[in-house]
Design an enzyme around this catalytic site. Structure first.
Site, mmCIF file in Angstrom:
data_model
loop_
_atom_site.group_PDB
_atom_site.id
_atom_site.type_symbol
_atom_site.label_atom_id
_atom_site.label_comp_id
_atom_site.label_asym_id
_atom_site.label_seq_id
_atom_site.Cartn_x
_atom_site.Cartn_y
_atom_site.Cartn_z
ATOM 1 N N ASN A 190 -9.284 22.853 -11.503
ATOM 2 C CA ASN A 190 -9.994 23.785 -12.468
ATOM 3 C C ASN A 190 -10.803 24.804 -11.677
ATOM 4 O OD1 ASN A 190 -11.215 25.500 -14.515
ATOM 5 N ND2 ASN A 190 -12.595 23.474 -15.125
ATOM 6 N N ASN B 141 -18.498 28.532 -16.547
ATOM 7 C CA ASN B 141 -20.172 27.920 -16.535
ATOM 8 C C ASN B 141 -20.601 27.024 -15.342
ATOM 9 O OD1 ASN B 141 -20.149 28.814 -19.468
ATOM 10 N ND2 ASN B 141 -18.736 27.258 -19.665
ATOM 11 N N THR B 142 -19.635 27.073 -14.309
ATOM 12 C CA THR B 142 -20.187 26.572 -12.883
ATOM 13 C C THR B 142 -20.453 27.930 -12.081
ATOM 14 O OG1 THR B 142 -19.387 24.438 -13.304
ATOM 15 C CG2 THR B 142 -19.905 25.347 -10.911
ATOM 16 N N ASN C 266 -19.403 28.128 -25.069
ATOM 17 C CA ASN C 266 -19.819 26.932 -24.512
ATOM 18 C C ASN C 266 -20.325 27.343 -23.116
ATOM 19 O OD1 ASN C 266 -18.309 25.195 -22.233
ATOM 20 N ND2 ASN C 266 -16.823 26.324 -23.407
ATOM 21 N N ARG C 267 -21.322 26.658 -22.741
ATOM 22 C CA ARG C 267 -21.650 26.757 -21.461
ATOM 23 C C ARG C 267 -22.219 25.199 -21.148
ATOM 24 N NH1 ARG C 267 -25.335 30.315 -23.789
ATOM 25 N NH2 ARG C 267 -27.326 29.231 -24.351
ATOM 26 N N ASN D 19 -8.537 16.591 -15.239
ATOM 27 C CA ASN D 19 -8.684 18.064 -14.880
ATOM 28 C C ASN D 19 -9.970 17.733 -13.970
ATOM 29 O OD1 ASN D 19 -10.567 20.056 -15.039
ATOM 30 N ND2 ASN D 19 -9.047 21.025 -16.462
ATOM 31 N N GLY E 227 -20.905 23.213 -18.643
ATOM 32 C CA GLY E 227 -21.352 23.043 -17.376
ATOM 33 C C GLY E 227 -20.845 21.745 -16.658
ATOM 34 N N PHE E 228 -19.736 21.210 -17.289
ATOM 35 C CA PHE E 228 -19.215 20.240 -16.509
ATOM 36 C C PHE E 228 -20.122 18.872 -16.553
ATOM 37 C CE2 PHE E 228 -16.580 22.576 -13.378
ATOM 38 C CZ PHE E 228 -15.563 23.040 -14.263
ATOM 39 N N LYS F 157 -14.106 14.486 -22.001
ATOM 40 C CA LYS F 157 -14.392 14.916 -20.738
ATOM 41 C C LYS F 157 -14.467 13.555 -20.006
ATOM 42 C CE LYS F 157 -17.246 19.238 -21.264
ATOM 43 N NZ LYS F 157 -16.967 19.933 -20.248
ATOM 44 N N SER G 123 -13.616 27.866 -14.982
ATOM 45 C CA SER G 123 -14.605 27.614 -16.014
ATOM 46 C C SER G 123 -15.681 28.615 -15.695
ATOM 47 C CB SER G 123 -15.286 26.293 -16.000
ATOM 48 O OG SER G 123 -16.464 26.261 -16.458
ATOM 49 N N THR H 72 -4.717 29.548 -20.703
ATOM 50 C CA THR H 72 -5.855 29.957 -19.889
ATOM 51 C C THR H 72 -7.021 29.071 -20.233
ATOM 52 O OG1 THR H 72 -6.694 31.490 -21.506
ATOM 53 C CG2 THR H 72 -5.059 32.253 -19.836
ATOM 54 N N ASN H 73 -8.046 29.200 -19.349
ATOM 55 C CA ASN H 73 -9.478 28.827 -19.773
ATOM 56 C C ASN H 73 -10.137 29.788 -20.973
ATOM 57 O OD1 ASN H 73 -11.969 27.388 -19.348
ATOM 58 N ND2 ASN H 73 -11.129 26.716 -17.387
ATOM 59 N N LYS I 206 -5.646 25.869 -13.199
ATOM 60 C CA LYS I 206 -5.886 26.333 -14.422
ATOM 61 C C LYS I 206 -6.684 27.568 -14.082
ATOM 62 C CE LYS I 206 -8.192 25.181 -18.874
ATOM 63 N NZ LYS I 206 -8.845 24.250 -19.784
HETATM 64 C C1 LIG Z 1 -16.631 22.929 -25.807
HETATM 65 C C2 LIG Z 1 -15.662 23.209 -24.586
HETATM 66 C C3 LIG Z 1 -15.657 22.726 -23.474
HETATM 67 C C4 LIG Z 1 -14.448 22.964 -22.652
HETATM 68 N N1 LIG Z 1 -14.659 22.161 -21.495
HETATM 69 C C5 LIG Z 1 -13.649 22.640 -20.468
HETATM 70 C C6 LIG Z 1 -13.455 21.589 -19.170
HETATM 71 O O1 LIG Z 1 -14.482 21.128 -18.884
HETATM 72 N N2 LIG Z 1 -12.636 22.053 -18.320
HETATM 73 C C7 LIG Z 1 -11.623 23.227 -18.759
HETATM 74 O O2 LIG Z 1 -10.936 23.157 -17.866
HETATM 75 N N3 LIG Z 1 -11.637 23.603 -19.707
HETATM 76 C C8 LIG Z 1 -12.649 23.341 -20.556
HETATM 77 N N4 LIG Z 1 -12.371 24.201 -21.890
HETATM 78 C C9 LIG Z 1 -11.691 25.125 -22.163
HETATM 79 C C10 LIG Z 1 -10.356 24.681 -22.917
HETATM 80 O O3 LIG Z 1 -9.817 23.674 -22.256
HETATM 81 C C11 LIG Z 1 -9.420 25.676 -23.263
HETATM 82 O O4 LIG Z 1 -8.815 26.218 -22.152
HETATM 83 C C12 LIG Z 1 -9.972 26.959 -24.056
HETATM 84 O O5 LIG Z 1 -10.731 26.314 -24.737
HETATM 85 C C13 LIG Z 1 -9.001 27.612 -24.738
HETATM 86 O O6 LIG Z 1 -8.323 26.942 -25.739
HETATM 87 P P1 LIG Z 1 -8.913 27.045 -27.351
HETATM 88 O O7 LIG Z 1 -8.816 28.410 -27.520
HETATM 89 O O8 LIG Z 1 -7.763 26.258 -27.917
HETATM 90 O O9 LIG Z 1 -10.084 26.290 -27.398
HETATM 91 C C14 LIG Z 1 -13.619 23.683 -22.913
HETATM 92 C C15 LIG Z 1 -13.608 24.423 -24.114
HETATM 93 C C16 LIG Z 1 -14.537 23.987 -25.020
HETATM 94 C C17 LIG Z 1 -14.470 24.690 -26.015
#
Ligand SMILES: Cc1cc2nc3c(=O)[nH]c(=O)nc-3n(C[C@H](O)[C@H](O)[C@H](O)COP(=O)(O)O)c2cc1C
Length: 353
Positions: A172, A177-178, A112-113, A139, A115-116, A67, A175, A241-242, A213
């Site tokens: 982005n 979580n915001t 996860n939550r 991002n 929250g940036f 991050k 998410s 995707t997210n 995203k």
């Molecule tokens: C712990 C965690 C934190 C994440 N934080 C962000 C984030 O800050 N910004 C974002 O665009 N995606 C975030 N993601 C989403 C990932 O970038 C990704 O899009 C999502 O997890 C799907 O991919 P995966 O199944 O390979 O984990 C986060 C995912 C996880 C597991």
């Protein structure tokens, strides 16, 4: 090396709560402790170019892992072809109260939550200026205490801070979580946001590739509307995707966990469907970065065949350990050769009718 991870490091890490394990992992990477897993040779079949950038392989580490842009170089040395730093927000913020990251090992998933939680765009930009180990995107997201009506200015602030150090910038809006962030995916909001960022970008003498995203929970009409807006505002692509707010198909009991974004294996199929929908609708214009549930080289190849020219992973890396990127890349190169492709590019969209 797989033995070291499977039998020793992973059991140790998984004894800790998930966020402490993550923090220790980041510190270990920073300290160079992952050096035994470094794998810097590249198979030329994996090299690809998109939106003016050359990637030594198509596998990136997804946003959220680094991050604050502190481990770009070690991640590149483990074999990732690019790193997406962030999400960063205009001002630093602490994120949600802990606990806020949970493992679901029976499902190969995380919730996860966070929250940036991040150091803020200025600090992260200053850090990135010093390191250029590989393609590094940034991002950007909205601060939690900013209303959607003021989101454009807040995004612009983050964008101005990072644009000079980012090889590409991801907007982005997905998410979970915001609060209300995902509403920015709606047509009117998104039109205004993408329009403002694209205009700001074009004012620079070195405009950067912009991507948006999206969530896996959008319906087809909404995905198509995002594609239209991305095209109108000349974005370079879409990241799909997210994480998901759905809990479908889980075997773990998640009733005590509460809110958060689900990632990993349970979202793999849906994320691939979203990629296919985007590719079908907009086959050549927009680059698609495919992310969601990649654990194996086959998973990565499937996303390429559905239309992704680049892919990313996060949860697969958490479960698979430091050997994950080189393993996925070696397998992907072998699959491409086996199926008669001479590049990743040739395989993009090959399963889309
Ligand atoms: C712990 C965690 C934190 C994440 N934080 C962000 C984030 O800050 N910004 C974002 O665009 N995606 C975030 N993601 C989403 C990932 O970038 C990704 O899009 C999502 O997890 C799907 O991919 P995966 O199944 O390979 O984990 C986060 C995912 C996880 C597991």
């Amino acid at each position: 090396m797989p033995f070291l991870w499977d039998k020793l490091l992973r059991p140790l890490a998984f004894k800790m709560d998930a966020e402490s394990a993550h923090e220790r992992g980041i510190r270990a990477l920073e300290a160079g402790l992952a050096a035994p897993f470094y794998s810097e040779e590249t198979d030329p079949i994996l090299e690809c170019s998109r939106f003016g950038l050359t990637f030594r392989n198509p596998l990136g580490i997804a946003a959220g892992f680094d991050k604050n842009g502190v481990v770009v170089e070690p991640l590149a040395r483990l074999g990732f072809g690019f790193v997406e730093v962030g999400t960063v927000t205009a001002r630093p913020q602490p994120g949600n109260p802990k606990p806020r990251l949970f493992r679901l090992p029976d499902d190969n998933a995380l919730i996860n939550r966070l929250g940036f939680n991040n150091d803020g765009a200025d600090v992260v930009a200053a850090r990135l200026k010093l390191s250029k180990a590989c393609v590094a995107g940034v991002n950007i997201g909205r601060n939690k205490d900013v209303a959607n009506d003021d989101a454009v200015e807040n995004f612009l602030e983050a964008f101005r801070a990072v644009r000079d150090v980012a090889d590409y910038v991801t907007i982005n809006v997905s998410s979970p979580n915001t609060p209300a962030l995902r509403e920015l995916q709606q047509r009117e909001h998104l039109n205004e946001l993408l329009g403002a960022l694209a205009a700001e970008n074009l004012e620079s003498d070195r405009p950067k590739p912009l991507l948006v995203k999206i969530a896996p929970d959008l319906d087809d009409a909404s995905i198509e509307s995002v594609c239209d807006l991305a095209t109108t505002h000349r974005l370079s692509g879409i990241i799909a995707t997210n994480t998901s707010t759905s809990r479908d198909g889980l075997t773990s009991d998640v009733s005590s966990i509460g809110e958060g974004g689900l990632s990993g294996r349970p979202i793999r199929r849906r994320s691939t469907e979203v990629i296919r929908t985007i590719y079908r609708y907009s086959p050549r214009g927009l680059a698609i970065i495919g992310v969601g549930g990649i654990f194996t080289s086959e998973d990565a190849f499937e996303k390429v065949c559905a239309g992704a020219c680049l892919v990313q992973a996060y949860t697969g890396f958490v479960y698979g350990g430091p050997g994950f990127p080189s393993r996925i890349n070696a397998g992907l190169a072998a699959i491409l050769r086996e199926r008669g492709f001479s590049s990743v590019d040739e395989a993009v969209g090959s399963s889309v009718k």
